[in-house]
Design a protein around this motif. Structure first.
Motif, PDB file in Angstrom:
ATOM      1  N   LYS A  55     104.523  78.048  64.219  1.00  0.00           N
ATOM      2  CA  LYS A  55     103.525  76.981  64.149  1.00  0.00           C
ATOM      3  C   LYS A  55     102.151  77.601  63.993  1.00  0.00           C
ATOM      4  O   LYS A  55     101.724  78.375  64.860  1.00  0.00           O
ATOM      5  N   ALA A  57      98.677  77.755  64.646  1.00  0.00           N
ATOM      6  CA  ALA A  57      97.691  77.194  65.570  1.00  0.00           C
ATOM      7  C   ALA A  57      96.425  78.014  65.349  1.00  0.00           C
ATOM      8  O   ALA A  57      96.192  79.022  66.005  1.00  0.00           O
ATOM      9  N   PHE A 342      95.096  63.611  68.669  1.00  0.00           N
ATOM     10  CA  PHE A 342      96.007  64.408  69.505  1.00  0.00           C
ATOM     11  C   PHE A 342      97.388  63.755  69.595  1.00  0.00           C
ATOM     12  O   PHE A 342      98.402  64.453  69.610  1.00  0.00           O
ATOM     13  N   ALA A 345      99.064  64.468  66.226  1.00  0.00           N
ATOM     14  CA  ALA A 345      99.325  65.907  66.055  1.00  0.00           C
ATOM     15  C   ALA A 345     100.507  66.353  66.915  1.00  0.00           C
ATOM     16  O   ALA A 345     101.285  67.223  66.512  1.00  0.00           O
ATOM     17  N   ALA A 346     100.671  65.734  68.090  1.00  0.00           N
ATOM     18  CA  ALA A 346     101.825  66.072  68.930  1.00  0.00           C
ATOM     19  C   ALA A 346     103.094  65.467  68.339  1.00  0.00           C
ATOM     20  O   ALA A 346     104.121  66.130  68.222  1.00  0.00           O
ATOM     21  N   ASP A 349     103.798  67.160  65.070  1.00  0.00           N
ATOM     22  CA  ASP A 349     103.944  68.595  65.340  1.00  0.00           C
ATOM     23  C   ASP A 349     103.572  69.420  64.108  1.00  0.00           C
ATOM     24  O   ASP A 349     104.240  70.401  63.762  1.00  0.00           O
ATOM     25  N   TRP A 352      97.996  73.439  62.171  1.00  0.00           N
ATOM     26  CA  TRP A 352      96.603  72.995  62.145  1.00  0.00           C
ATOM     27  C   TRP A 352      95.627  74.161  62.299  1.00  0.00           C
ATOM     28  O   TRP A 352      95.994  75.266  62.717  1.00  0.00           O
ATOM     29  N   SER A 395      98.355  72.384  74.571  1.00  0.00           N
ATOM     30  CA  SER A 395      99.665  71.723  74.409  1.00  0.00           C
ATOM     31  C   SER A 395     100.088  71.658  72.949  1.00  0.00           C
ATOM     32  O   SER A 395     101.264  71.501  72.646  1.00  0.00           O
ATOM     33  N   LEU A 396      99.115  71.769  72.039  1.00  0.00           N
ATOM     34  CA  LEU A 396      99.455  71.710  70.615  1.00  0.00           C
ATOM     35  C   LEU A 396      99.660  73.095  70.018  1.00  0.00           C
ATOM     36  O   LEU A 396     100.009  73.231  68.850  1.00  0.00           O
ATOM     37  N   TYR A 415     103.790  62.309  76.251  1.00  0.00           N
ATOM     38  CA  TYR A 415     102.555  63.068  76.007  1.00  0.00           C
ATOM     39  C   TYR A 415     101.338  62.170  76.200  1.00  0.00           C
ATOM     40  O   TYR A 415     101.332  61.014  75.755  1.00  0.00           O
ATOM     41  N   GLY A 420      96.054  66.013  77.001  1.00  0.00           N
ATOM     42  CA  GLY A 420      96.934  67.050  76.451  1.00  0.00           C
ATOM     43  C   GLY A 420      98.039  67.430  77.431  1.00  0.00           C
ATOM     44  O   GLY A 420      98.669  68.472  77.282  1.00  0.00           O
TER      45      GLY A 420
END
Ligand SMILES: *[C@@H]1O[C@H](CO)[C@@H](O)[C@H](O)[C@H]1NC(C)=O
Ligand SMILES: *[C@@H]1O[C@H](CO)[C@@H](O)[C@H](O)[C@H]1NC(C)=O
Ligand SMILES: *[C@@H]1O[C@H](CO)[C@@H](O)[C@H](O)[C@H]1NC(C)=O
Length: 570
Positions: A55, A57, A342, A345-346, A349, A352, A395-396, A415, A420
């Motif tokens: 992922k 990040a 948020f 985005a969660a 997934d 970003w 958390s992301l 969530y 977050g």
């Protein structure tokens, strides 16, 4: 060939043994990449060489303004900044560069000192001299490479982002850098520059992707030229450096990729194509303060899905390569947008990149030392501007799901975008609270609309207005049924004992309670964010199975109240 030194000789000289072994250990540690590179794509996921999800990040690090030097190097040593990026939980940097760095040799060969001198930024030279003396007399292109190398030494992946042609702040519709054919945007020169950059970084392992061009825009933009030139650019980058992900930006400031729905991008290679999109609060002007947050969130998310989010469903990775907000926390438009962002985005997934690492700029839009309120660092590049934001974004930073993310079976986490955090329980008797999503319970949302602990009989129940939600085992009453309501689809609504409709909420101590539902529609003065929850698919490890099987009522919880509490009956 050197003479072989016998082991018995070494064991009788322990110091020598250490001298030999230590460098080997260090080499092994440094050589071990955190992630098996290069990256490629598998449907909507970016994966490493073992096929496991990586992922992205990332945080944006700006290096495209007039000095053409990565920001902040007058304030901190670059290695320190790289380490801080890792400490903040990011695995990647989207590093911006102006095209002319790659196409104008007299620019690329200016030294860092000369570049600042030309702009009259003498104080910055002093700062670089003391914090990064090794680059002050390097040509700009070498200094750029040094930043990439520093990130690599710290296992930080880099996406090279061609942000603009002519060095300077980006972006407006009329800055001459917006679309192919604009004053500073010659497509042939662009291909040359991309090729040059891809070639320079061929073999540099931590450079995992190239964003071909940031935020296409302006009066000349059109779909036909988008395909023509983006396909050419993608082929050129791939030919020069087949290891990097090729990342394509949409039209209209990277908001719009809707045209890809009907016409696939035609490339000679596969497994490397990623799309990118940008989404800020101001993307929709002042909509977030001018409307009811539930309604605005619902409307804006529908739009984002129509313009770019659909790509995930079509099996393409979508890299949301710019988002962010004023981290001082007093911009209501930004705050409301961020709560909505948020949640999405969660749920999706996606990969970003946050705007931005930068605490302040050497020179932006004519202002020396301009403070960047969207920046993680404070003005001085030393303190964190807002540490609660960092906790929230953590958390992301790790994946919820995807290939190789299978510590446990597919389940839901509950969530809470505003913090977050995720709903968890400390023990059977304590009320449910918010905690780190890495310690979340595994829930399921059943066809009967109960929210149950996976592998256990317990379900989430509303009891009284203003009181904690409970876990119970009789899951057929009204208080065990949870509807997902409001335009944002982020309120979880049930019935309290007295029949009142309530929504899941958190109180000031982060205990999960039920309250009357807040500002479901129309009202634009109130903020529903404490009641916003997302049921997010996850295969991350969870605590449920562990704590359930470890639970021993006789040993842990003697007392006559226990049975009743166990069954959640009050
Ligand atoms: C190339 O860079 C130099 C140094 O910044 C500048 O003076 C010159 O105008 C640039 N040339 C072009 C064609 O942009
Ligand atoms: C894709 O591009 C190739 C040349 O690279 C061309 O031969 C082919 O017709 C194109 N396909 C489509 C559907 O445009
Ligand atoms: C950090 O952001 C939150 C809101 O997101 C805000 O309430 C808080 O005041 C901010 N802290 C600082 C130090 O700016």
């Amino acid at each position: 060939m050197g003479r072989f030194i016998s082991f018995s000789f070494l064991t009788s000289h322990p110091l020598l043994l250490l001298l030999i072994i230590f460098p080997i250990i260090i080499i092994i540690q440094q050589a071990k990449p955190a992630i098996g590179l290069p990256l490629s794509t598998n449907s909507r996921w970016i994966v490493d060489e073992n096929g496991h999800r990586v992922k992205l990040a990332c945080v944006n690090w700006v290096s495209h303004l007039e000095p053409v030097v990565a920001e902040g190097l007058s304030k901190q040593p670059m290695d320190m900044l790289s380490k801080r990026i890792v400490d903040m939980g990011f695995n990647c940097v989207r590093l911006t560069w102006p095209l002319y760095l790659a196409t104008n040799d007299s620019l690329a060969s200016l030294t860092v000192r000369q570049s600042f001198q030309k702009l009259g930024l003498l104080e910055a030279i002093g700062g670089i001299q003391s914090n990064n003396p090794s680059i002050v007399d390097l040509p700009l292109i070498k200094a750029f490479q040094a930043v990439v190398a520093s990130l690599g030494n710290n296992n930080v992946m880099v996406i090279l982002d061609n942000h603009i042609s002519k060095p300077g702040w980006c972006c407006s519709n009329s800055d001459g850098n917006g679309f192919f054919g604009d004053q500073y945007f010659n497509p042939d020169l662009w291909i040359k520059g991309l090729t040059k950059m891809a070639t320079i970084f061929n073999g540099v392992r931590n450079v995992v992707g190239m964003s071909l061009r940031n935020e296409l825009r302006g009066p000349k933009q059109n779909v036909k030229d988008w395909y023509r030139y983006m396909q050419l650019g993608a082929e050129a980058v791939h030919a020069a450096n087949p290891e990097v992900l090729v990342i394509l930006s949409g039209l209209n400031f990277d908001k719009d990729l809707s045209f890809v729905r009907n016409q696939a991008v035609n490339l000679t290679f596969t497994g490397k194509l990623v799309f990118e999109a940008h989404w800020y609060g101001f993307t929709d002007g002042q909509a977030w303060v001018d409307g009811n947050p539930n309604q605005v969130c619902g409307r804006v998310v529908d739009n984002v899905m129509r313009l770019s989010g659909f790509l995930l469903e079509q099996g393409w990775p979508l890299f949301v390569s710019e988002f962010g907000a004023d981290l001082r926390g007093n911009n209501v438009n930004d705050n409301r947008y961020l709560n909505c962002f948020f949640g999405v985005a969660a749920e999706l997934d996606w990969d970003w990149a946050l705007w931005t690492l930068v605490g302040s700029y050497y020179l932006r839009e004519g202002v020396i030392g301009l403070n960047e309120y969207y920046g993680l660092f404070d003005w001085n590049w030393c303190d964190i501007r807002n540490s609660s934001f960092l906790e929230r974004i953590s958390s992301l930073q790790s994946p919820f799901r995807g290939p190789g993310v299978f510590e446990t079976g597919l389940h839901k986490v509950i969530y809470h975008p505003a913090t977050g955090l995720c709903v968890q329980r400390k023990s059977f008797l304590d009320p449910l609270t918010l905690g780190p999503c890495t310690e979340s319970e595994a829930w399921s949302y059943t066809p009967h609309k109960t929210i149950s602990l996976k592998g256990a009989y317990f379900c989430l129940q509303a009891k009284h207005v203003g009181k904690p939600a409970k876990l119970g085992i009789i899951c057929t009453d009204c208080g065990s049924t949870w509807e997902i309501i409001s335009d944002s689809k982020m309120h979880l609504s049930s019935k309290a004992d007295n029949g009142t409709t309530v929504c899941l909420d958190v109180d000031s101590s982060n205990t999960i309670v039920t309250n009357t539902c807040k500002c479901l529609s129309r009202d634009k003065t109130c903020d529903p964010a404490s009641q916003w929850f997302k049921l997010v698919d996850s295969t991350r490890s969870s605590t449920t199975t562990k704590s359930f099987f470890q639970f021993n009522p006789i040993l842990d919880l003697p007392g006559k109240d226990f049975i009743w509490k166990f069954f959640g009956l009050f």
